[in-house]
Every structure is written in structure tokens, then in C-alpha cells.
Design a protein around this motif. Structure first.
Motif, mmCIF file in Angstrom:
data_model
loop_
_atom_site.group_PDB
_atom_site.id
_atom_site.type_symbol
_atom_site.label_atom_id
_atom_site.label_comp_id
_atom_site.label_asym_id
_atom_site.label_seq_id
_atom_site.Cartn_x
_atom_site.Cartn_y
_atom_site.Cartn_z
ATOM 1 N N TYR A 189 39.406 -16.285 16.873
ATOM 2 C CA TYR A 189 40.240 -17.386 17.333
ATOM 3 C C TYR A 189 40.027 -17.670 18.813
ATOM 4 C CZ TYR A 189 42.372 -17.111 12.766
ATOM 5 O OH TYR A 189 42.559 -17.099 11.407
ATOM 6 N N ASP A 190 41.062 -17.466 19.638
ATOM 7 C CA ASP A 190 41.004 -17.907 21.022
ATOM 8 C C ASP A 190 40.677 -16.775 21.994
ATOM 9 O OD1 ASP A 190 41.129 -19.919 22.920
ATOM 10 O OD2 ASP A 190 43.227 -19.521 23.387
ATOM 11 N N GLY A 191 40.207 -15.626 21.503
ATOM 12 C CA GLY A 191 39.724 -14.602 22.402
ATOM 13 C C GLY A 191 40.711 -13.489 22.698
ATOM 14 N N ALA A 235 39.456 -13.385 28.145
ATOM 15 C CA ALA A 235 38.059 -13.352 27.698
ATOM 16 C C ALA A 235 37.892 -14.221 26.464
ATOM 17 C CB ALA A 235 37.606 -11.917 27.394
ATOM 18 N N GLN A 236 36.723 -14.873 26.356
ATOM 19 C CA GLN A 236 36.395 -15.674 25.185
ATOM 20 C C GLN A 236 34.885 -15.666 24.978
ATOM 21 O OE1 GLN A 236 36.893 -19.993 25.638
ATOM 22 N NE2 GLN A 236 37.318 -19.682 27.812
ATOM 23 N N ARG A 237 34.408 -16.426 23.970
ATOM 24 C CA ARG A 237 32.992 -16.475 23.637
ATOM 25 C C ARG A 237 32.408 -17.851 23.906
ATOM 26 N NH1 ARG A 237 30.461 -13.011 19.876
ATOM 27 N NH2 ARG A 237 28.636 -14.213 20.492
ATOM 28 N N ALA A 238 31.094 -17.945 23.786
ATOM 29 C CA ALA A 238 30.387 -19.213 23.912
ATOM 30 C C ALA A 238 30.385 -19.956 22.578
ATOM 31 C CB ALA A 238 28.956 -18.967 24.379
ATOM 32 N N PHE A 239 29.940 -21.192 22.628
ATOM 33 C CA PHE A 239 29.757 -22.008 21.434
ATOM 34 C C PHE A 239 28.312 -22.489 21.391
ATOM 35 C CE2 PHE A 239 34.231 -21.925 21.914
ATOM 36 C CZ PHE A 239 34.807 -22.260 20.698
ATOM 37 N N THR A 240 27.779 -22.633 20.195
ATOM 38 C CA THR A 240 26.452 -23.204 20.007
ATOM 39 C C THR A 240 26.579 -24.348 19.016
ATOM 40 O OG1 THR A 240 25.356 -21.092 20.430
ATOM 41 C CG2 THR A 240 24.086 -22.788 19.275
ATOM 42 N N ASN A 241 26.293 -25.560 19.458
ATOM 43 C CA ASN A 241 26.424 -26.742 18.608
ATOM 44 C C ASN A 241 27.796 -26.817 17.953
ATOM 45 O OD1 ASN A 241 23.718 -27.447 19.170
ATOM 46 N ND2 ASN A 241 22.982 -26.135 17.500
ATOM 47 N N GLY A 242 28.818 -26.455 18.716
ATOM 48 C CA GLY A 242 30.180 -26.533 18.217
ATOM 49 C C GLY A 242 30.604 -25.398 17.324
ATOM 50 N N ILE A 243 29.738 -24.394 17.156
ATOM 51 C CA ILE A 243 30.038 -23.253 16.287
ATOM 52 C C ILE A 243 30.226 -22.014 17.143
ATOM 53 C CG2 ILE A 243 29.229 -21.811 14.378
ATOM 54 C CD1 ILE A 243 27.533 -24.141 13.449
ATOM 55 N N VAL A 244 31.283 -21.256 16.868
ATOM 56 C CA VAL A 244 31.519 -20.025 17.610
ATOM 57 C C VAL A 244 30.394 -19.037 17.339
ATOM 58 C CG1 VAL A 244 33.093 -18.095 17.946
ATOM 59 C CG2 VAL A 244 34.006 -20.369 17.501
ATOM 60 N N ILE A 271 34.354 -13.847 32.464
ATOM 61 C CA ILE A 271 34.185 -13.714 31.009
ATOM 62 C C ILE A 271 35.193 -14.548 30.246
ATOM 63 C CG2 ILE A 271 33.203 -11.409 31.285
ATOM 64 C CD1 ILE A 271 35.778 -10.238 30.186
ATOM 65 N N ASN A 272 36.073 -15.248 30.947
ATOM 66 C CA ASN A 272 37.018 -16.160 30.305
ATOM 67 C C ASN A 272 36.483 -17.594 30.333
ATOM 68 O OD1 ASN A 272 39.354 -16.889 28.953
ATOM 69 N ND2 ASN A 272 40.544 -17.169 30.822
ATOM 70 N N THR A 273 35.181 -17.742 30.228
ATOM 71 C CA THR A 273 34.541 -19.043 30.121
ATOM 72 C C THR A 273 33.689 -19.057 28.853
ATOM 73 O OG1 THR A 273 32.711 -18.260 31.510
ATOM 74 C CG2 THR A 273 34.506 -19.443 32.613
ATOM 75 N N GLU A 274 33.238 -20.248 28.445
ATOM 76 C CA GLU A 274 32.507 -20.378 27.185
ATOM 77 C C GLU A 274 31.045 -19.969 27.364
ATOM 78 O OE1 GLU A 274 33.236 -24.297 25.754
ATOM 79 O OE2 GLU A 274 35.330 -23.887 25.265
ATOM 80 N N VAL A 275 30.878 -18.675 27.629
ATOM 81 C CA VAL A 275 29.559 -18.082 27.829
ATOM 82 C C VAL A 275 29.547 -16.734 27.114
ATOM 83 C CG1 VAL A 275 27.948 -17.134 29.536
ATOM 84 C CG2 VAL A 275 29.243 -19.211 30.058
ATOM 85 N N ASP A 276 28.412 -16.375 26.518
ATOM 86 C CA ASP A 276 28.251 -15.018 25.993
ATOM 87 C C ASP A 276 27.828 -14.134 27.160
ATOM 88 O OD1 ASP A 276 28.972 -15.658 23.449
ATOM 89 O OD2 ASP A 276 26.933 -15.854 22.691
ATOM 90 N N ASN A 277 28.636 -13.136 27.447
ATOM 91 C CA ASN A 277 28.464 -12.365 28.676
ATOM 92 C C ASN A 277 27.706 -11.066 28.461
ATOM 93 O OD1 ASN A 277 31.589 -13.625 28.888
ATOM 94 N ND2 ASN A 277 30.239 -14.069 30.597
ATOM 95 N N GLY A 278 27.159 -10.539 29.541
ATOM 96 C CA GLY A 278 26.495 -9.244 29.560
ATOM 97 C C GLY A 278 27.021 -8.425 30.718
ATOM 98 N N PRO A 279 26.695 -7.149 30.781
ATOM 99 C CA PRO A 279 25.669 -6.516 29.965
ATOM 100 C C PRO A 279 26.143 -6.143 28.562
ATOM 101 C CG PRO A 279 26.615 -4.912 31.475
ATOM 102 C CD PRO A 279 27.228 -6.238 31.820
#
Length: 511
Positions: free
Chosen positions: A233-235, A259-268, A321-329
Motif C-alpha cells: 500500500y502506502d509504505g 518510506a515508500q517504493r518507486a513506480f514503473t509505468n504506473g505499477i508498484v 527513502i520517502n520518495t518514489e525511488v527504489d533505494n539502496g544499498p
């Protein structure tokens, strides 16, 4: 879009046993059904059940990848390191205690949170369940909303506050986001546990898309208690607790997202869940370990760090990490050394430390040959020179620490570069683990790598530096002795670290 990690019951056949798996969340919510409203009942103190006696003592030599011989509830006393998912570990005196999600290979799930203990982090002794079924208040909340709770408890978190032990649990339902986290307490890590109250709840609708699953708590040097949770859902969310009760400081507080995740073409891009936050006094920072992706396959561990318990937490590249990006490490992911089926589902990290300050990560591992088996893995955590956590490429085996010289490092290795391919989605989309496979590496006596004179290595104990392409890639690797589990070698040289791009690098010497 699928909203919540598929939990409840996975059914498959393994040899001749039927497997029923209850994992840590659900991704296929069904429509709500209405029932009569129920009022929580005061639970009676359960009678002390008879604890079955184990006949097996586990060592590094008899822990296997699969365990059909002890699968099923009839063999519960011999589960040891098996049937472990979403572990939370605490050290009390000389004993480590592990609590985990209700799972079972080979029999129906029995709800109650499984409990084990160990003196050496290798042999785990079964000590029973924390609850005799579902906690009354948690179950009543879900029923009062017109649904039936799943018959399994997920992702517990344990901590000690003075002489009180606190055990947080997760309980969910087939209705998306209809979940609850509650608290039970005891004066002993072995119980009995008495349910106190609900900490955070979630349900469909409302301005916040929270999901009350996967609790954890960090205590600040000033004595504040901060609570973290979230699944899909929302992280990931955080809120402040009342240290004296272990409950929300402000009743009904759902917290704020960190914290949240990125999106690719509108898909989590798969799941984000299972936050575990620690405060490392030596580093002077808070570290949030997070599980990404589907629990049976691509499950992996990411890390962010902050100067404050409520964030913002930043990744290796300085991104919030609370942005729509897949974070590392990404410090742990599905991997495969030569001659082995590999380990997948290696996440939902439980972080703890021993009396010397050595940090460890507990998590489940699912063997590539049959991903319905769940084995407890314990790994050492080390810290890079710039303060990022890294984990050993092999499980803990109590191998003696002895000096490692430059001459010792010369030889052949299996190296793993923990890469990552984006596969948006959940169980149906992430059917493959994306194993990171080992490759050959040779450290030569003259300081070169493989057969390329332009690639060089040097060693300043305990740090090994691999310099490729005149600095295009520089790997900073922590060197230690450890067990080669795949080849059943008692002691070899291991290394783990990050390169200059924040990619995790693993290796083990094979001659």
C-alpha cells in the motif's frame, strides 16, 4: 493493482507431504462480509501446555536446506531452525530467544507465534507458542468490522523494557488493509503472555493507506520509543509510543510515512514492508532495514539511515527513502554459490546484537530446490568505514577468529555481485527469484586480479580493496573467517562490502 502480500495458505505437494504455508501478508483481498458485532472477551489464563521433548540437537553439520523428516506438527519439538519466517530475536542473559510468524511445512498452521531459544545461535530449542490461538482483542477488532481474521499471527517484534518483555503481533484478514497490531507482555521471555491492548489498526478507506502489519520499535538514547510498521500500500509509517505502556502515545494515531517504493509505468515495483529500526551508538545514527519484493522469491533487504528516529532516512546516494525511488544499498538478496540450489526469500530482517556489541541479522531463507521450506538464517553484520551495514555472505557458524594475512588472501574465490532487476508486481509477477550467481575471482601473489594486470588488490586488515579498471569500480570488503556452508568446509575466508556505486559484493575462498 494487487494491494496486499498474499499470505494465508499456500498449498503445494512436496514429496508426499502436503504443505500449507501462512506467510506474512496478503495480496489478494476478498470482498468484505458482514457479521454480528462482537465485544472483546477477557481471555482466561491458558493452562500450561505440555512441551514436547526434542530428540535432535542441531549443529552446523546436520542443519539441512530441506526438512521433510521433521516437517509437520507431530515433529514440532524437532523443528529447531526450521519453519521460521519473519524472526525477531532478543538476547536475555546468556540465551537468545526467537519469535516468528505462524508457518508450517507439512501440516496446517497452528496460530500463536512460535518461540525458540538458543545458547549459540545454531541449535534452536522449541519452547512453544506465545498464545493459545488468536489474541482476543485483535480478533475481535477484525470481526467487529465484518470479516474473519486469518488463522495465523504474523511478524512479531520482541523487546525488553526494564523487567517487562513486550511482544507485538500482527493479525490481518482477507479484506485489504483490515489489519491490527497488538501488544502482549510478560515478566519472562518464555511467557506466559497476556494481551494488553491494540497499538495500531487499519481498514479500507480513509485518508491514509496504512496497513497495520510488521511492527518494530527503536528506543532513543533519551528514552523515547518510536514504532514503525507497514506492508505494501502506502509504505512504512512511524509514530511515537508511551514508553511506560508500549502503546501509542496518542490513541488512534496512525503515524506519518517515512518510506515508500518507486513506480514503473504506473505499477508498484513489488512490496515494501517489514521495517526494523536500530540505533547504533558507535555510528550515532538510526538505521532502517526494509524488506522489498515478494516474500517467496525476490525478497531482499534495503537500508536507510537518519540522524533522527522520525527521519528523514537517506539512502546510499543521499536520497530520502520517502520518495518514489527504489533505494539502496541492497545488502542481502537471493543468491546462489556453485553447487547449490541457492537461497531466495532472504528478507524480513530481524536485527539484534550480543553482549560485545556484535550485530546480527536474522531472516528466513528458502532453498532454490523447494521454496516452501523456511530455514532460519543468522548472519553477522559489519559496518563499512563510512557507516553502512553489510552482512556476511555465509550464515553464522561460530568459526574461530584468527589473523588473516595478505598471503592468506592469495587464491581462488567465488564472488557474488548483488545486482537487481526491476520486476513490478507481487506473487503472480515475481515468480522467479532473480538469483545472483557466483563468478570466479582470483587474487594473485603479485597483487593483480584474475589475469588482468590493470586490476589490482591490496589489504589493510580487515579491509580488502579490489580496484577494477583503474578505479572504475572499487570494492571495499570486510574480511573474516567463516564456514563454507555449501561445501561443508569448517573454515574459509569470506568477504563482504560495497563498491563505489553502493552495490554489495560478496565472496568466499575455495582453495
Amino acid at each position: 493493482m494487487k494491494n496486499e502480500k498474499l499470505n494465508i495458505l499456500f498449498r503445494a505437494f512436496a514429496v508426499f507431504v502436503m504443505l500449507t504455508l501462512a506467510a506474512c501478508s496478503s495480496d489478494s483481498p476478498t470482498e468484505e462480509t458482514r457479521e454480528e458485532t462482537e465485544t472483546p472477551e477477557t481471555p482466561e489464563t491458558p493452562e500450561e501446555p505440555e512441551i514436547p521433548v526434542a530428540s535432535k540437537f542441531y549443529t552446523v553439520d546436520n542443519i539441512n536446506d530441506t526438512y521433510a523428516d521433521v516437517a509437520g506438527i507431530a515433529n514440532v519439538a524437532n523443528w529447531g531452525p526450521y519453519n521460521v519466517h519473519d524472526p525477531s530475536v532478543i538476547k536475555v542473559g546468556a540465551t537468545y530467544y526467537c519469535y516468528n510468524t505462524d508457518v508450517s511445512f507439512g501440516s496446517e498452521v497452528r496460530p500463536g507465534i512460535q518461540m525458540r531459544k538458543s545458547e549459540d545461535l545454531i541449535n534452536w530449542e522449541w519452547i512453544g507458542w506465545a498464545f493459545d490461538g488468536l489474541p482476543a482483542k485483535g480478533a475481535a477488532f477484525i470481526k467487529n468490522k465484518g470479516a474473519q481474521p486469518f488463522q495465523s499471527l504474523w511478524a512479531p517484534y520482541v523487546m525488553q523494557v526494564d523487567n517487562e518483555f513486550r511482544l507485538y503481533y500482527s493479525l490481518s484478514s482477507p479484506t485489504g488493509r483490515l489489519s491490527v497490531m497488538g501488544l502482549a507482555t510478560s515478566d519472562s521471555p518464555e511467557g506466559p503472555w497476556i494481551e494488553k491492548d491494540l497499538v495500531v489498526t487499519s481498514e479500507p478507506g480513509g485518508p491514509l493507506q496504512t496497513n497495520a502489519i510488521d511492527p518494530s520499535v527503536v528506543v532513543t538514547p533519551a528514552g523515547e520509543h518510536w514504532f514503525y510498521y507497514g506492508s505494501a500500500y502506502d509504505g512504512i509509517y512511524q509514530l511515537k509510543l508511551d514508553p511506560s505502556t508500549g502503546l501509542a502515545a496518542n490513541s488512534g494515531d496512525k503515524g506519518t510515512r517515512v518510506a515508500q517504493r518507486a513506480f514503473t509505468n504506473g505499477i508498484v515495483n513489488g512490496n515494501i514492508e517489514g521495517p526494523e529500526v536500530i540505533y547504533n551508538e558507535q555510528q550515532g545514527k538510526y538505521y532502517m532495514f526494509i524488506a522489498y519484493d515478494w516474500l517467496q522469491t525476490k525478497y531482499n533487504v534495503r537500508v536507510g539511515r537518519s540522524d533522527n528516529p522520525n527521519g528523514p532516512y537517506y539512502d546510499y546516494n543521499g536520497l530520502d527513502i520517502n520518495t518514489e525511488v527504489d533505494n539502496g544499498p541492497m545488502i542481502l538478496a537471493p543468491y546462489r554459490f556453485d553447487g547449490h540450489s541457492g537461497w531466495q526469500g532472504v528478507s524480513h530482517p530481524g536485527i539484534f546484537k550480543d553482549d560485545s556489541g556484535q550485530y546480527f541479522m536474522a531472516h528466513q531463507g528458502r532453498p532454490g530446490e523447494n521454496s516452501f521450506y523456511m530455514v532460519l538464517h543468522i548472519r553477522k553484520i559489519h559496518w563499512t568505514q563510512d557507516g553502512w551495514p553489510i552482512v556476511s555472505p555465509e550464515r553464522y557458524a561460530a568459526v574461530d577468529k584468527t589473523e588473516i594475512t595478505s598471503a592468506d588472501l592469495v587464491g581462488n574465490y567465488e564472488q557474488i555481485i548483488l545486482g537487481y532487476s526491476v520486476t513490478p508486481g507481487y506473487a503472480d509477477e515475481q515468480r522467479f527469484p532473480d538469483f545472483q550467481n557466483s563468478i570466479d575471482l582470483e587474487l594473485k601473489t603479485d597483487g593483480s586480479i584474475n589475469d588482468n594486470a590493470n586490476d589490482v588488490w591490496f589489504y589493510d586488515s580487515p579491509w580488502l580493496t579490489l580496484n577494477f579498471g583503474d578505479g572504475a569500480f572499487i570494492d571495499k570488503l570486510h574480511v573474516e573467517r567463516g564456514r563454507d556452508w555449501e561445501n561443508k568446509i569448517e573454515s574459509t575466508i569470506l568477504f563482504s562490502g560495497l563498491n563505489n556505486e553502493g552495490t554489495a559484493i560478496w565472496g568466499k575462498k575455495i582453495n
